[in-house]
Scaffold this motif. Structure first.
Motif, PDB file in Angstrom:
ATOM      1  N   CYS A  54      28.218  -5.366   9.607  1.00 28.13           N
ATOM      2  CA  CYS A  54      26.859  -5.590   9.108  1.00 28.13           C
ATOM      3  C   CYS A  54      26.620  -4.785   7.837  1.00 28.13           C
ATOM      4  O   CYS A  54      27.388  -3.885   7.499  1.00 28.13           O
ATOM      5  CB  CYS A  54      25.827  -5.245  10.181  1.00 28.13           C
ATOM      6  SG  CYS A  54      25.606  -3.489  10.430  1.00 28.13           S
ATOM      7  N   CYS A  57      28.702  -7.442  14.416  1.00 33.25           N
ATOM      8  CA  CYS A  57      29.281  -6.355  13.632  1.00 33.25           C
ATOM      9  C   CYS A  57      30.230  -5.594  14.542  1.00 33.25           C
ATOM     10  O   CYS A  57      29.832  -5.130  15.609  1.00 33.25           O
ATOM     11  CB  CYS A  57      28.176  -5.433  13.114  1.00 33.25           C
ATOM     12  SG  CYS A  57      28.817  -3.883  12.445  1.00 33.25           S
ATOM     13  N   CYS A  64      26.500  -0.908   8.300  1.00 36.08           N
ATOM     14  CA  CYS A  64      27.782  -0.252   8.598  1.00 36.08           C
ATOM     15  C   CYS A  64      28.717  -0.292   7.395  1.00 36.08           C
ATOM     16  O   CYS A  64      29.497   0.620   7.183  1.00 36.08           O
ATOM     17  CB  CYS A  64      28.446  -0.897   9.804  1.00 36.08           C
ATOM     18  SG  CYS A  64      27.593  -0.533  11.338  1.00 36.08           S
ATOM     19  N   CYS A 122      29.036  -1.630  14.926  1.00 35.73           N
ATOM     20  CA  CYS A 122      27.897  -1.194  15.746  1.00 35.73           C
ATOM     21  C   CYS A 122      27.514  -2.215  16.810  1.00 35.73           C
ATOM     22  O   CYS A 122      26.722  -1.918  17.699  1.00 35.73           O
ATOM     23  CB  CYS A 122      26.691  -0.859  14.870  1.00 35.73           C
ATOM     24  SG  CYS A 122      25.913  -2.309  14.128  1.00 35.73           S
ATOM     25  N   ILE A 182      25.858  -5.079  16.468  1.00 39.78           N
ATOM     26  CA  ILE A 182      24.652  -5.892  16.268  1.00 39.78           C
ATOM     27  C   ILE A 182      25.048  -7.328  15.917  1.00 39.78           C
ATOM     28  O   ILE A 182      26.063  -7.561  15.257  1.00 39.78           O
ATOM     29  CB  ILE A 182      23.754  -5.270  15.164  1.00 39.78           C
ATOM     30  CG1 ILE A 182      22.331  -5.851  15.261  1.00 39.78           C
ATOM     31  CG2 ILE A 182      24.329  -5.515  13.762  1.00 39.78           C
ATOM     32  CD1 ILE A 182      21.303  -5.077  14.464  1.00 39.78           C
TER      33      ILE A 182
HETATM   34 ZN   LIG Z   1      26.937  -2.621  12.091  1.00 36.04          ZN
END
Ligand SMILES: [Zn+2]
Length: 231
Positions: free
Chosen positions: A159, A116, A162, A119, A121
């Motif tokens: 993701c 992502c 988000c 963020c 991840i």
């Molecule tokens: Zn994210």
């Protein structure tokens, strides 16, 4: 396209989308500009004729507004190019130009390294605050303001969390480039290193700071003593 062999756009038994397409061909002509008033005059009884006209884009018709062509006035549109003959039976909608194909999805995920971009991840990883939910990547559209001020929409992996939180996110590329330009030579080199690694590695100066902070008082004094001439 031979306009005189086509059904008439005045034929009210035809659907509005078909009539709108036929009107463009017969009355406007490819490459010509038409106004909202002309469109409404031709279809006085049809609500949202503007919207029906836009539906033609799903069939490959190119109808430009001021957004695509700054030379147009707000009340004007250009019938730039005809698409599929919607009046013919069995003409199927093309895939919307705005939708993301499976191939595009794969390309974006690959290019964004399956993380992502908001963020960081990774796809399938668990969110740290909730051990049951794992991240699913999707494609988000990010509005990017270019250095010249014009906006474009670019695709980015994001993701599920988000995406929910960041719909209105606008990336200001010009501002970022100006910020990078203001960095000193050392910071700039560090930044380039992060870009290459696509992650923020601790810079030497930060590692040293961490080591200094964890030192016992006597040793901290020794470091300070060594640097006395710098302060
Ligand atoms: Zn994210």
């Amino acid at each position: 396209m031979e306009a005189d062999q086509l059904p008439s756009w005045r034929d009210e038994s035809l659907s509005t989308v078909k009539r709108a397409a036929l009107w463009l061909v017969a009355e406007v002509g490819e490459g010509s500009v038409f106004t909202k008033a002309q469109l409404r005059d031709a279809f006085p009884d049809i609500a949202q004729i503007d919207r029906r006209m836009r539906d033609l884009r799903d069939y490959g018709w190119q109808i430009d507004t001021r957004r695509e062509d700054p030379h147009l006035e707000a009340h004007e549109q250009r019938f730039t190019q005809a698409g599929d003959p919607v009046w013919a039976p069995g003409t199927a909608k093309r895939q919307r130009t705005g939708s993301v194909s499976a191939v595009q999805r794969r390309e974006v995920f690959l290019r964004d390294d399956y993380i992502c971009r908001s963020c960081g991840i990774a796809a399938g990883a668990r969110y740290s605050d909730d051990s049951y939910e794992s991240a699913q990547l999707d494609i988000a559209r990010r509005i990017v303001v270019k250095p010249g001020g014009e906006e474009s929409v670019e695709l980015v992996a994001e993701c599920n969390r988000c995406r929910v939180g960041g719909r209105a996110l606008v990336a200001d590329l010009g501002k970022l480039l100006a910020g990078i330009d203001s960095l000193g030579a050392l910071e700039r080199r560090v930044f380039v290193g992060w870009i290459k690694a696509d992650k923020r590695e601790l810079a030497l100066i930060e590692r040293l700071w961490g080591e200094y902070r964890s030192l016992p008082a006597e040793s901290r004094d020794a470091v300070r003593e060594t640097l006395r001439s710098d302060s």
